[in-house]
Structures are given as C-alpha cells and as structure tokens.
Design a protein around this motif. Structure first.
Motif, short mmCIF file in Angstrom:
data_model
loop_
_atom_site.label_atom_id
_atom_site.label_comp_id
_atom_site.label_asym_id
_atom_site.label_seq_id
_atom_site.Cartn_x
_atom_site.Cartn_y
_atom_site.Cartn_z
N UNK A 15 28.34 -1.61 -19.89
CA UNK A 15 29.38 -0.58 -19.94
C UNK A 15 28.68 0.74 -20.21
N UNK A 16 29.02 1.74 -19.42
CA UNK A 16 28.41 3.05 -19.65
C UNK A 16 29.49 4.10 -19.78
N UNK A 17 29.53 4.71 -20.93
CA UNK A 17 30.44 5.82 -21.16
C UNK A 17 29.75 7.12 -20.76
N UNK A 18 30.54 8.11 -20.50
CA UNK A 18 30.02 9.37 -19.98
C UNK A 18 28.93 9.95 -20.87
N UNK A 19 27.77 10.25 -20.28
CA UNK A 19 26.69 10.88 -21.02
C UNK A 19 25.89 9.96 -21.91
N UNK A 20 26.15 8.66 -21.81
CA UNK A 20 25.44 7.71 -22.67
C UNK A 20 24.69 6.69 -21.84
N UNK A 21 23.78 5.98 -22.47
CA UNK A 21 23.06 4.92 -21.80
C UNK A 21 23.92 3.67 -21.68
N UNK B 144 8.22 -1.42 -21.01
CA UNK B 144 9.41 -0.57 -21.02
C UNK B 144 9.68 -0.11 -19.59
N UNK B 145 10.90 0.20 -19.34
CA UNK B 145 11.31 0.61 -18.00
C UNK B 145 11.95 1.99 -18.04
N UNK C 226 15.56 5.04 -20.63
CA UNK C 226 14.51 4.05 -20.80
C UNK C 226 15.12 2.75 -21.29
N UNK C 227 14.38 1.69 -21.08
CA UNK C 227 14.84 0.37 -21.48
C UNK C 227 13.66 -0.46 -21.94
N UNK C 228 13.91 -1.31 -22.90
CA UNK C 228 12.90 -2.25 -23.37
C UNK C 228 13.54 -3.60 -23.55
N UNK C 229 12.78 -4.63 -23.31
CA UNK C 229 13.32 -5.98 -23.41
C UNK C 229 12.80 -6.67 -24.66
N UNK C 230 13.71 -7.39 -25.30
CA UNK C 230 13.37 -8.15 -26.49
C UNK C 230 13.91 -9.56 -26.30
N UNK C 231 13.03 -10.49 -26.06
CA UNK C 231 13.43 -11.88 -25.86
C UNK C 231 14.49 -12.02 -24.76
N UNK D 207 17.82 -6.83 -22.44
CA UNK D 207 17.35 -5.47 -22.24
C UNK D 207 18.19 -4.51 -23.08
N UNK D 208 17.52 -3.62 -23.77
CA UNK D 208 18.20 -2.61 -24.58
C UNK D 208 17.86 -1.23 -24.02
N UNK D 209 18.84 -0.36 -24.05
CA UNK D 209 18.68 0.94 -23.44
C UNK D 209 18.71 2.06 -24.46
#
Lengths: 112, 113
Positions: free
Chosen positions: A37-43, B33-34, B94-99, B102-104
């Motif tokens: 889910x992506x809200x405006x201006x966020x990752x 990281x991506x 950017x994104x990184x994966x942990x187990x 993926x977290x952004x």
C-alpha cells in the motif's frame, strides 16, 4: 519481457464495502508475492505476502488469493475504510534473484 | 518489523548539481539494498541493486556514472545523482530485505530546478 501488471488502474468503493484488487503476473518462476500500500508521498508499506506453495492467505481484514494456473493474484479488503484509500501494488519475487518486480498499481478511493 | 530509514525525505536542487540520498537499515544488516525510482502515477522501477563491499548492479537503461551507488557498510547505502537535470526529478525509494521480507524507506522526493 516478463512483467507484473494490473487489470484495473482505479477502483472506487463505498465505505464498508469489500474491495478486490487484481494483478496478473507472467513469470512462472516467481515464488513469492507481496501486496503493498502506498500513500501519497510515502514509500510502499507491506500489507500481506504469499508464497507460491499457497493459494490463500488471510490477514487482518485482508486476504490474498493466488491462482498459479492463470497466474493471477488478488487482494481482498473487507469492510473498506477511508484510511484504505491509497495506491496498491502487487510485486513478485524470485528468491534466487532478490529484487522485487512491481505491477502498475491500482488507486483505491473509498467514498464515505 | 525491520525499519529502513531514508534521508532526506525531500530535496530541491539546481540543475547541474549533485544530490546524495542515504538509505539505512536500522535494526538489521542488509548485504543487499535496492534502489527504485517512481515517476508520478507510475509504478516503482528498479534502478540498481546495491551489494555491500562490491559494485552495484544497474538495470538496463540506468546510467551508472550518473547514479552513483555506494554500499560501504551492512547498514548504509547511498545514491548520488550527479549533474542532476529536471528530468531526474522523481521519487527515489530504497529497499532492504530481512529474511525474505522487503522493507522500504520513506522515499526521497527530488526536484531539480
């Protein structure tokens, strides 16, 4: 080339109704799928994931369905709320490669 | 869950200058990281894969000399947009994966004027 795509670019629903967002993928080697889910201006924010050895997974108010036969993924949101308004992306991953491939996105608008 | 912090959240720069964006994994080590770029109303497109201690892998069409990536530690990757031009204005994530998951980062809105 291989890609992940969405059937519907926009979806408008009434508050309290259920929402279904669809996604088609073409890479049969993908073994992991995620909805963001992506809200405006966020990752992007992780919602729910599913592995290729499953066909359904449920979370809190959300359910992801995977149909490998037709390479289709869907996200179901129960009792949609105004706070659910955002753009939703499906993403696929081949664990051997590591990077996510994102679909085009569906904008969900919830009418009060 | 794991947290990825990206800084700055927004930046405005003049055409021809360079901008550095930082991506940190706060509570886990990320060997990979991506970096993604997202234009308005479009999806995230992978730019490059950043590997700790080695050169980044760039996607086709992404200029490695323009988008410099440095992954000097297991918790930090940086993306430098060199000689930025208005067409580089975008949302960089950017994104990184942990187990497996993926977290952004929060994303960086770059505007080149």
């Amino acid at each position: 080339g291989e890609s992940v795509g969405l059937h519907l670019p926009t979806l408008s629903v009434q508050e309290g109704d259920n929402s279904i967002i669809n996604c088609a993928y073409s890479n049969s080697a993908s073994d992991y799928f995620i909805w963001y889910k992506q809200e405006s201006g966020k990752g992007p924010q992780f919602i729910i994931d599913i592995r290729s050895n499953m066909d359904k997974r449920q979370g809190q108010r959300v359910t992801v369905l995977l149909n490998k036969t037709v390479k289709h993924l869907s996200l179901q949101i129960a009792a949609t709320q105004p706070g659910d308004s955002a753009v939703y992306f499906c993403a696929e991953l081949m664990r051997s490669q590591g990077n996510l491939i994102f679909g085009k996105g569906t904008k969900l608008s919830v009418k009060p | 869950g794991a947290v990825v912090s990206q800084h700055p959240s927004w930046v405005i720069c003049k055409s021809g200058t360079s901008v550095k964006i930082e991506c940190r994994s706060l509570d886990f080590q990320a060997t990979t990281m991506f970096w993604y770029r997202q234009f308005p109303k479009q999806s995230l497109m992978l730019m490059a894969t950043s590997n700790e201690g080695s050169k980044a892998t760039y996607e086709q069409g992404v200029e490695k000399d323009k988008f410099l990536i440095n992954h000097a530690s297991l918790t930090l990757s940086t993306l430098t947009v060199t000689s930025a031009h208005p067409e580089d204005s975008s949302f960089y994530i950017c994104s990184a994966r942990d187990w497996g998951e993926a977290f952004f980062g929060q994303g960086t809105r770059l505007t080149v004027v």
